[in-house]
Design an enzyme around this catalytic site. Structure first.
Site, PDB file in Angstrom:
ATOM      1  N   ARG A 259       0.822  -1.223   0.000  1.00 51.03           N
ATOM      2  CA  ARG A 259       0.000   0.000   0.000  1.00 51.03           C
ATOM      3  C   ARG A 259       0.855   1.272   0.000  1.00 51.03           C
ATOM      4  O   ARG A 259       0.481   2.276   0.621  1.00 51.03           O
ATOM      5  CB  ARG A 259      -0.948   0.038   1.213  1.00 51.03           C
ATOM      6  CG  ARG A 259      -1.882  -1.125   1.331  1.00 51.03           C
ATOM      7  CD  ARG A 259      -2.922  -1.208   0.215  1.00 51.03           C
ATOM      8  NE  ARG A 259      -3.666  -2.433   0.380  1.00 51.03           N
ATOM      9  CZ  ARG A 259      -3.313  -3.600  -0.165  1.00 51.03           C
ATOM     10  NH1 ARG A 259      -2.259  -3.676  -0.976  1.00 51.03           N
ATOM     11  NH2 ARG A 259      -4.016  -4.675   0.048  1.00 51.03           N
TER      12      ARG A 259
ATOM     13  N   SER B 160     -10.310  -0.156   4.627  1.00 47.91           N
ATOM     14  CA  SER B 160      -9.426  -0.317   5.792  1.00 47.91           C
ATOM     15  C   SER B 160      -8.734   0.995   6.124  1.00 47.91           C
ATOM     16  O   SER B 160      -8.108   1.607   5.259  1.00 47.91           O
ATOM     17  CB  SER B 160      -8.364  -1.380   5.499  1.00 47.91           C
ATOM     18  OG  SER B 160      -8.989  -2.639   5.402  1.00 47.91           O
TER      19      SER B 160
ATOM     20  N   GLU C 277      -3.558   3.729   6.466  1.00 48.15           N
ATOM     21  CA  GLU C 277      -3.594   3.458   5.017  1.00 48.15           C
ATOM     22  C   GLU C 277      -4.297   4.643   4.342  1.00 48.15           C
ATOM     23  O   GLU C 277      -3.871   5.135   3.305  1.00 48.15           O
ATOM     24  CB  GLU C 277      -4.364   2.156   4.749  1.00 48.15           C
ATOM     25  CG  GLU C 277      -4.493   1.858   3.267  1.00 48.15           C
ATOM     26  CD  GLU C 277      -5.115   0.493   2.993  1.00 48.15           C
ATOM     27  OE1 GLU C 277      -4.908  -0.456   3.775  1.00 48.15           O
ATOM     28  OE2 GLU C 277      -5.817   0.395   1.968  1.00 48.15           O
TER      29      GLU C 277
HETATM   30  C1  LIG Z   1     -15.630  -0.299   0.876  1.00 48.57           C
HETATM   31  C2  LIG Z   1     -14.184  -0.120   0.491  1.00 48.57           C
HETATM   32  C3  LIG Z   1     -13.377  -1.230   0.308  1.00 48.57           C
HETATM   33  C4  LIG Z   1     -12.022  -1.082  -0.043  1.00 48.57           C
HETATM   34  N1  LIG Z   1     -11.275  -2.209  -0.244  1.00 48.57           N
HETATM   35  C5  LIG Z   1      -9.979  -2.071  -0.622  1.00 48.57           C
HETATM   36  C6  LIG Z   1      -9.169  -3.231  -0.865  1.00 48.57           C
HETATM   37  O1  LIG Z   1      -9.592  -4.365  -0.779  1.00 48.57           O
HETATM   38  N2  LIG Z   1      -7.873  -3.033  -1.211  1.00 48.57           N
HETATM   39  C7  LIG Z   1      -7.323  -1.778  -1.338  1.00 48.57           C
HETATM   40  O2  LIG Z   1      -6.140  -1.673  -1.663  1.00 48.57           O
HETATM   41  N3  LIG Z   1      -8.072  -0.678  -1.127  1.00 48.57           N
HETATM   42  C8  LIG Z   1      -9.369  -0.778  -0.773  1.00 48.57           C
HETATM   43  N4  LIG Z   1     -10.120   0.341  -0.535  1.00 48.57           N
HETATM   44  C9  LIG Z   1      -9.474   1.684  -0.599  1.00 48.57           C
HETATM   45  C10 LIG Z   1      -9.496   2.384  -1.974  1.00 48.57           C
HETATM   46  O3  LIG Z   1     -10.567   1.916  -2.782  1.00 48.57           O
HETATM   47  C11 LIG Z   1      -8.176   2.197  -2.716  1.00 48.57           C
HETATM   48  O4  LIG Z   1      -7.088   2.741  -1.981  1.00 48.57           O
HETATM   49  C12 LIG Z   1      -8.193   2.867  -4.102  1.00 48.57           C
HETATM   50  O5  LIG Z   1      -7.029   2.510  -4.801  1.00 48.57           O
HETATM   51  C13 LIG Z   1      -8.313   4.389  -4.045  1.00 48.57           C
HETATM   52  O6  LIG Z   1      -8.626   4.837  -5.359  1.00 48.57           O
HETATM   53  P1  LIG Z   1      -9.372   6.232  -5.595  1.00 48.57           P
HETATM   54  O7  LIG Z   1      -9.505   6.403  -7.069  1.00 48.57           O
HETATM   55  O8  LIG Z   1     -10.630   6.311  -4.814  1.00 48.57           O
HETATM   56  O9  LIG Z   1      -8.299   7.240  -5.017  1.00 48.57           O
HETATM   57  P2  LIG Z   1      -8.552   8.490  -4.041  1.00 48.57           P
HETATM   58  O10 LIG Z   1      -9.140   8.013  -2.752  1.00 48.57           O
HETATM   59  O11 LIG Z   1      -9.260   9.572  -4.757  1.00 48.57           O
HETATM   60  O12 LIG Z   1      -7.039   8.913  -3.760  1.00 48.57           O
HETATM   61  C14 LIG Z   1      -6.216   8.109  -2.940  1.00 48.57           C
HETATM   62  C15 LIG Z   1      -4.770   8.604  -3.064  1.00 48.57           C
HETATM   63  O13 LIG Z   1      -4.312   8.352  -4.382  1.00 48.57           O
HETATM   64  C16 LIG Z   1      -3.921   9.570  -5.003  1.00 48.57           C
HETATM   65  N5  LIG Z   1      -4.304   9.489  -6.413  1.00 48.57           N
HETATM   66  C17 LIG Z   1      -5.530   9.210  -6.922  1.00 48.57           C
HETATM   67  N6  LIG Z   1      -5.475   9.189  -8.273  1.00 48.57           N
HETATM   68  C18 LIG Z   1      -4.180   9.456  -8.604  1.00 48.57           C
HETATM   69  C19 LIG Z   1      -3.480   9.578  -9.848  1.00 48.57           C
HETATM   70  N7  LIG Z   1      -4.098   9.420 -11.019  1.00 48.57           N
HETATM   71  N8  LIG Z   1      -2.146   9.855  -9.810  1.00 48.57           N
HETATM   72  C20 LIG Z   1      -1.502  10.016  -8.620  1.00 48.57           C
HETATM   73  N9  LIG Z   1      -2.105   9.936  -7.429  1.00 48.57           N
HETATM   74  C21 LIG Z   1      -3.430   9.655  -7.420  1.00 48.57           C
HETATM   75  C22 LIG Z   1      -4.651  10.671  -4.253  1.00 48.57           C
HETATM   76  O14 LIG Z   1      -3.972  11.913  -4.377  1.00 48.57           O
HETATM   77  C23 LIG Z   1      -4.645  10.115  -2.841  1.00 48.57           C
HETATM   78  O15 LIG Z   1      -3.405  10.361  -2.216  1.00 48.57           O
HETATM   79  C24 LIG Z   1     -11.482   0.218  -0.202  1.00 48.57           C
HETATM   80  C25 LIG Z   1     -12.303   1.342  -0.034  1.00 48.57           C
HETATM   81  C26 LIG Z   1     -13.641   1.182   0.293  1.00 48.57           C
HETATM   82  C27 LIG Z   1     -14.509   2.414   0.448  1.00 48.57           C
END
Ligand SMILES: Cc1cc2nc3c(=O)[nH]c(=O)nc-3n(C[C@H](O)[C@H](O)[C@H](O)COP(=O)(O)OP(=O)(O)OC[C@H]3O[C@@H](n4cnc5c(N)ncnc54)[C@H](O)[C@@H]3O)c2cc1C
Length: 299
Positions: free
Chosen positions: A172, A220, A290
């Site tokens: 992560r 998480s 995380e």
């Molecule tokens: C119900 C639920 C279940 C989940 N289960 C998991 C799981 O099983 N495994 C897991 O790993 N995660 C899980 N997550 C967390 C989350 O979905 C992941 O971390 C996901 O990768 C975040 O993507 P996002 O597009 O929403 O990013 P955001 O939340 O919008 O951003 C997260 C971070 O990434 C950066 N970011 C976003 N896009 C870019 C880009 N294009 N370039 C550079 N930086 C960027 C942002 O600046 C920020 O720092 C879960 C979340 C929820 C709500």
């Protein structure tokens, strides 16, 4: 003072004082000074090149892993998800995905193409860009195991093609050239993998029974410490169901904090800190976030 000149000529949409609660899966957060939805990569490049160099820039996927404080974000939030949501097959084992593509769509289309292992992407409710930034993973699979190359855009709007070796990737966690954001990823799959929709559906069913999916959360909150699980440690510390304001440690999965009842970001952040301190006192283990906590403490 937003850093965005009045006469800045963009094709996309500029929103001012945009409530970030509309753009986070916790449904909380103050306003962003500027929220920019570019119309194209060229539009985004021109916007970044014209932006006051001192203006902070924050990149947003769909907000499934961020806590935006109630005081909001001073600076510009870039929301390029819709514009970058393409997926193309490059060759037999390789696909190219825009950073805004939902990971669920990447999983489903790769399974249809017979490309695996890809089912795990369906468990990540974010974008490809967010998954690249977080090295998101689920069900034994991790994003960067599949990365062949990425394209990134820098603070001046210049685009770079980069190889995995240019990033330091861990659980992560991803560190690469500073002030760059992913606009595209190229992913390779295994010749002998036989991905299946049934496997993917079984993974998603298992999540429904173990995670509070109907309630706003960010998944998480803490990374798992080496050799243990944060959820087990939090549960063993007696914190399931513990509440601060409208925020609650989930009864179903102790590493999830849910927005039970009109929580504020302050409620959630205080609860995160309470959990961290309690686990430290009870188990002597320091949990590491995380979730990314950003923005200003309210005045
Ligand atoms: C119900 C639920 C279940 C989940 N289960 C998991 C799981 O099983 N495994 C897991 O790993 N995660 C899980 N997550 C967390 C989350 O979905 C992941 O971390 C996901 O990768 C975040 O993507 P996002 O597009 O929403 O990013 P955001 O939340 O919008 O951003 C997260 C971070 O990434 C950066 N970011 C976003 N896009 C870019 C880009 N294009 N370039 C550079 N930086 C960027 C942002 O600046 C920020 O720092 C879960 C979340 C929820 C709500």
């Amino acid at each position: 003072m937003t850093g965005v000149a009045e006469n800045m000529n963009v094709q996309g949409e500029l929103r001012y004082d945009e409530p970030m609660s509309r753009h986070t899966s916790w449904r909380v957060g103050g306003t962003a000074d500027v929220f920019f939805i570019p119309a194209s990569v060229a539009d985004l490049s021109a916007f970044l090149a014209g932006l006051d160099p001192d203006t902070p820039v924050f990149w947003h996927g769909v907000g499934s892993n961020i806590l935006v404080r109630d005081g909001g974000i001073r600076g510009v939030v870039i929301s390029a998800s819709k514009m970058l949501s393409y997926l193309e097959r490059v060759d037999q084992l390789t696909v190219r995905a825009g950073a805004g593509l939902p990971c669920t769509q990447l999983a489903r289309q790769c399974i249809r193409w017979g490309l695996g292992p890809s089912e795990f992407f369906a468990g990540i409710p974010g974008t490809v860009g967010g998954a690249l930034a977080m090295n998101a993973g689920a069900h034994g699979g991790e994003t960067w195991e599949r990365v062949e190359s990425v394209r990134a855009i820098d603070r001046n709007g210049d685009i770079h093609q980069r190889a995995p070796g240019e990033y330091s990737v861990g659980y992560r966690s991803v560190t690469g050239p500073p002030n760059e954001w992913f606009i595209e990823g190229t992913f390779h799959f295994e010749p002998d993998a036989k991905p299946s929709m049934d496997t993917m559906k079984a993974m998603l069913e298992r999540r429904k029974t173990t995670q509070p999916l109907g309630l706003p959360s960010c998944g998480s909150v803490f990374r798992n410490p080496p050799g243990d699980y944060s959820a087990r440690l939090i549960e063993a510390a007696g914190l399931k169901g513990f509440r601060i304001g409208g925020a609650e440690v989930s009864e179903k999965h102790a590493n999830f904090i849910i927005n039970r009842d009109n929580a504020t970001a302050t409620d959630i952040e205080e609860l995160i800190e309470h959990v961290r301190q309690t686990v430290q006192e009870v188990h002597g283990i320091e949990l590491v976030h995380e979730v990314k906590i950003i923005g200003e403490v309210p005045a």
